[in-house]
Design an enzyme around this catalytic site. Structure first.
Site, PDB file in Angstrom:
ATOM      1  N   ASP A 188       0.912  -1.114   0.045  1.00 16.47           N
ATOM      2  CA  ASP A 188      -0.045  -0.068   0.141  1.00 16.47           C
ATOM      3  C   ASP A 188       0.886   1.245  -0.171  1.00 16.47           C
ATOM      4  O   ASP A 188       1.839   1.354   0.550  1.00 16.47           O
ATOM      5  CB  ASP A 188      -0.837   0.031   1.339  1.00 16.47           C
ATOM      6  CG  ASP A 188      -2.112   0.949   1.303  1.00 16.47           C
ATOM      7  OD1 ASP A 188      -2.503   1.539  -0.066  1.00 16.47           O
ATOM      8  OD2 ASP A 188      -2.588   1.453   2.208  1.00 16.47           O
ATOM      9  N   TRP A 199       2.632   8.185  -2.457  1.00 15.77           N
ATOM     10  CA  TRP A 199       4.280   8.074  -3.062  1.00 15.77           C
ATOM     11  C   TRP A 199       4.279   9.081  -4.250  1.00 15.77           C
ATOM     12  O   TRP A 199       4.996  10.047  -4.128  1.00 15.77           O
ATOM     13  CB  TRP A 199       4.575   6.961  -3.396  1.00 15.77           C
ATOM     14  CG  TRP A 199       6.196   6.977  -3.740  1.00 15.77           C
ATOM     15  CD1 TRP A 199       7.202   6.805  -2.975  1.00 15.77           C
ATOM     16  CD2 TRP A 199       6.643   7.105  -4.945  1.00 15.77           C
ATOM     17  NE1 TRP A 199       8.582   6.919  -3.612  1.00 15.77           N
ATOM     18  CE2 TRP A 199       8.205   6.986  -4.829  1.00 15.77           C
ATOM     19  CE3 TRP A 199       6.181   7.282  -6.091  1.00 15.77           C
ATOM     20  CZ2 TRP A 199       9.038   7.048  -5.868  1.00 15.77           C
ATOM     21  CZ3 TRP A 199       7.082   7.439  -7.111  1.00 15.77           C
ATOM     22  CH2 TRP A 199       8.327   7.330  -7.275  1.00 15.77           C
ATOM     23  N   HIS A 212       2.253   3.518  -9.218  1.00 15.01           N
ATOM     24  CA  HIS A 212       1.869   1.740  -9.359  1.00 15.01           C
ATOM     25  C   HIS A 212       3.081   1.458 -10.228  1.00 15.01           C
ATOM     26  O   HIS A 212       3.628   0.359 -10.030  1.00 15.01           O
ATOM     27  CB  HIS A 212       0.585   1.979 -10.000  1.00 15.01           C
ATOM     28  CG  HIS A 212      -0.590   2.106  -9.429  1.00 15.01           C
ATOM     29  ND1 HIS A 212      -0.715   1.875  -7.855  1.00 15.01           N
ATOM     30  CD2 HIS A 212      -1.671   2.893  -9.703  1.00 15.01           C
ATOM     31  CE1 HIS A 212      -1.823   2.311  -7.699  1.00 15.01           C
ATOM     32  NE2 HIS A 212      -2.474   2.942  -8.651  1.00 15.01           N
ATOM     33  N   LEU A 241      10.781 -20.409  -5.174  1.00 16.06           N
ATOM     34  CA  LEU A 241       9.741 -19.658  -4.617  1.00 16.06           C
ATOM     35  C   LEU A 241       8.575 -19.725  -5.321  1.00 16.06           C
ATOM     36  O   LEU A 241       8.422 -19.760  -6.594  1.00 16.06           O
ATOM     37  CB  LEU A 241      10.139 -18.357  -4.472  1.00 16.06           C
ATOM     38  CG  LEU A 241       9.282 -17.208  -3.915  1.00 16.06           C
ATOM     39  CD1 LEU A 241       9.300 -17.412  -2.581  1.00 16.06           C
ATOM     40  CD2 LEU A 241       9.478 -15.924  -4.305  1.00 16.06           C
ATOM     41  N   ARG A 252       2.076  -4.966   6.177  1.00 14.78           N
ATOM     42  CA  ARG A 252       1.312  -3.835   5.503  1.00 14.78           C
ATOM     43  C   ARG A 252       2.278  -2.504   5.342  1.00 14.78           C
ATOM     44  O   ARG A 252       2.902  -2.241   6.173  1.00 14.78           O
ATOM     45  CB  ARG A 252       0.240  -3.418   6.097  1.00 14.78           C
ATOM     46  CG  ARG A 252      -0.614  -2.494   4.986  1.00 14.78           C
ATOM     47  CD  ARG A 252      -2.016  -2.200   5.457  1.00 14.78           C
ATOM     48  NE  ARG A 252      -2.739  -1.356   4.452  1.00 14.78           N
ATOM     49  CZ  ARG A 252      -3.938  -1.417   4.395  1.00 14.78           C
ATOM     50  NH1 ARG A 252      -4.680  -2.650   4.521  1.00 14.78           N
ATOM     51  NH2 ARG A 252      -4.650  -0.501   3.312  1.00 14.78           N
TER      52      ARG A 252
HETATM   53  C1  IPE Z   1      -5.136  -2.653  -0.081  1.00 16.32           C
HETATM   54  O1  IPE Z   1      -5.057  -1.330  -0.322  1.00 16.32           O
HETATM   55  C2  IPE Z   1      -5.304  -3.411  -1.531  1.00 16.32           C
HETATM   56  C3  IPE Z   1      -3.986  -3.629  -1.907  1.00 16.32           C
HETATM   57  C4  IPE Z   1      -3.068  -3.460  -1.511  1.00 16.32           C
HETATM   58  C5  IPE Z   1      -4.090  -4.243  -3.447  1.00 16.32           C
HETATM   59  P1  IPE Z   1      -6.198  -0.473  -0.731  1.00 16.32           P
HETATM   60  O2  IPE Z   1      -5.694   1.172  -0.830  1.00 16.32           O
HETATM   61  O3  IPE Z   1      -7.297  -0.843  -1.632  1.00 16.32           O
HETATM   62  O4  IPE Z   1      -6.778  -0.458   0.910  1.00 16.32           O
HETATM   63  P2  IPE Z   1      -7.834   0.572   1.655  1.00 16.32           P
HETATM   64  O5  IPE Z   1      -9.046   1.100   0.667  1.00 16.32           O
HETATM   65  O6  IPE Z   1      -7.083   1.604   2.333  1.00 16.32           O
HETATM   66  O7  IPE Z   1      -8.452  -0.257   2.895  1.00 16.32           O
HETATM   67  C1  IPE Z   2      -1.605   0.331  -3.388  1.00 11.31           C
HETATM   68  O1  IPE Z   2      -1.389   1.676  -3.437  1.00 11.31           O
HETATM   69  C2  IPE Z   2      -1.908  -0.442  -4.832  1.00 11.31           C
HETATM   70  C3  IPE Z   2      -3.193  -0.688  -5.118  1.00 11.31           C
HETATM   71  C4  IPE Z   2      -4.295  -0.664  -4.431  1.00 11.31           C
HETATM   72  C5  IPE Z   2      -3.442  -1.177  -6.263  1.00 11.31           C
HETATM   73  P1  IPE Z   2      -2.673   2.593  -3.466  1.00 11.31           P
HETATM   74  O2  IPE Z   2      -3.092   2.722  -4.750  1.00 11.31           O
HETATM   75  O3  IPE Z   2      -3.720   2.168  -2.508  1.00 11.31           O
HETATM   76  O4  IPE Z   2      -1.903   3.892  -2.800  1.00 11.31           O
HETATM   77  P2  IPE Z   2      -2.441   4.865  -1.741  1.00 11.31           P
HETATM   78  O5  IPE Z   2      -2.774   4.062  -0.544  1.00 11.31           O
HETATM   79  O6  IPE Z   2      -3.774   5.666  -2.225  1.00 11.31           O
HETATM   80  O7  IPE Z   2      -1.408   5.788  -1.382  1.00 11.31           O
HETATM   81 MG    MG Z   3      -4.117   2.304  -0.636  1.00 12.20          MG
END
Ligand code: IPE
Ligand code: IPE
Ligand code: MG
Length: 225
Positions: free
Chosen positions: A12, A17, A29, A124, A172
């Site tokens: 996450d 970032w 991403h 792995l 996480r």
């Molecule tokens: C969790 O991150 C899902 C992934 C990392 C793919 P999210 O950004 O979607 O989670 P929430 O919405 O903050 O709980």
């Molecule tokens: C996690 O990063 C990647 C996915 C859920 C695909 P986020 O896109 O949720 O990044 P933040 O949490 O908004 O910073």
């Molecule tokens: Mg997120």
């Protein structure tokens, strides 16, 4: 000493970032995909790690703006196509979890291609969670068992899940302390580690430190020391 055979990571913080750098969220991403490669390579060189499960796209992530979802789908397709030689070089077997039927036919084909080409790899296992939600996984597993004459027991249920191996260490990144519908069954006794580092900044070095701390924890599984 504990051995982290199965490490699961909620990757996450990509969006934050990028935004902190005045960039579009999708840039996060893109850099995040490079980190997936580095962390997978690190784990593939660590003989005690059997499985690395990475949360890449949740069943709830479809709620994001259409352009971001489309970008993520294209990025996944590109990543898998580009990385196939690296999977083979590192002897990594690719085993996705989640409901893949929601993806386009061409993305499903790319996913299946990498599954087939890496099926013989015995190092792995890299498991990407794609359109994955633990509640969806449990419901699909229960329905699968209901179609047979089997009774539901912890064993039959576990065997019907996409991911059949319990998680030892669940990490996480990105500072939030929640599971966001990830591996709810398999993480029943996982050690949880929440770090503030945003996923694009996460390094094998930081993972190494987390694994070292994990190895010293006393895991009791409900018993006594
Ligand atoms: C969790 O991150 C899902 C992934 C990392 C793919 P999210 O950004 O979607 O989670 P929430 O919405 O903050 O709980
Ligand atoms: C996690 O990063 C990647 C996915 C859920 C695909 P986020 O896109 O949720 O990044 P933040 O949490 O908004 O910073
Ligand atoms: Mg997120």
């Amino acid at each position: 000493m504990n051995i982290a055979k199965h490490i699961a990571i909620i990757m996450d913080g990509n969006g934050r970032w990028a935004e902190a750098r005045g960039e579009k969220r999708v840039k996060g991403h893109e850099v995040g995909a490079d980190v997936v490669r580095d962390i997978t390579t690190y784990c593939s060189n660590h003989p005690q790690i059997e499985r690395l499960t990475l949360y890449a796209f949740s069943t709830e992530n479809w709620k994001r703006p259409r352009l971001e979802v489309e970008f993520l789908m294209k990025l996944l397709d590109r990543y898998l196509k580009n990385e196939l030689p690296k999977y083979l070089e590192n002897n990594v077997r690719f085993e996705p979890i989640g409901d893949l039927s929601a993806f386009s036919a061409s993305l499903q084909k790319t996913i299946q291609h990498v599954v087939d080409k890496t099926a013989h790899c015995n190092g792995l296992v890299q498991s990407l969670a794609l359109n994955y939600g633990a509640q969806d996984e449990l419901v699909r597993a229960i329905n699968k068992i209901k179609r047979t004459s089997e009774t539901i027991t912890p064993e039959t249920l576990s065997n019907a899940l996409d991911c059949k191996q319990d998680v030892d260490l669940l990490i996480r990144t990105g500072g939030d302390k929640r599971l966001s519908n990830f591996l709810l069954w398999q993480a029943a006794y996982a050690e949880l580690c929440f770090v503030d580092t945003l996923w694009p900044d996460f390094t094998p070095n930081e993972l190494e430190g987390i694994i070292a701390n994990f190895s010293k924890i006393e895991r009791r599984f409900g018993g006594l020391k």
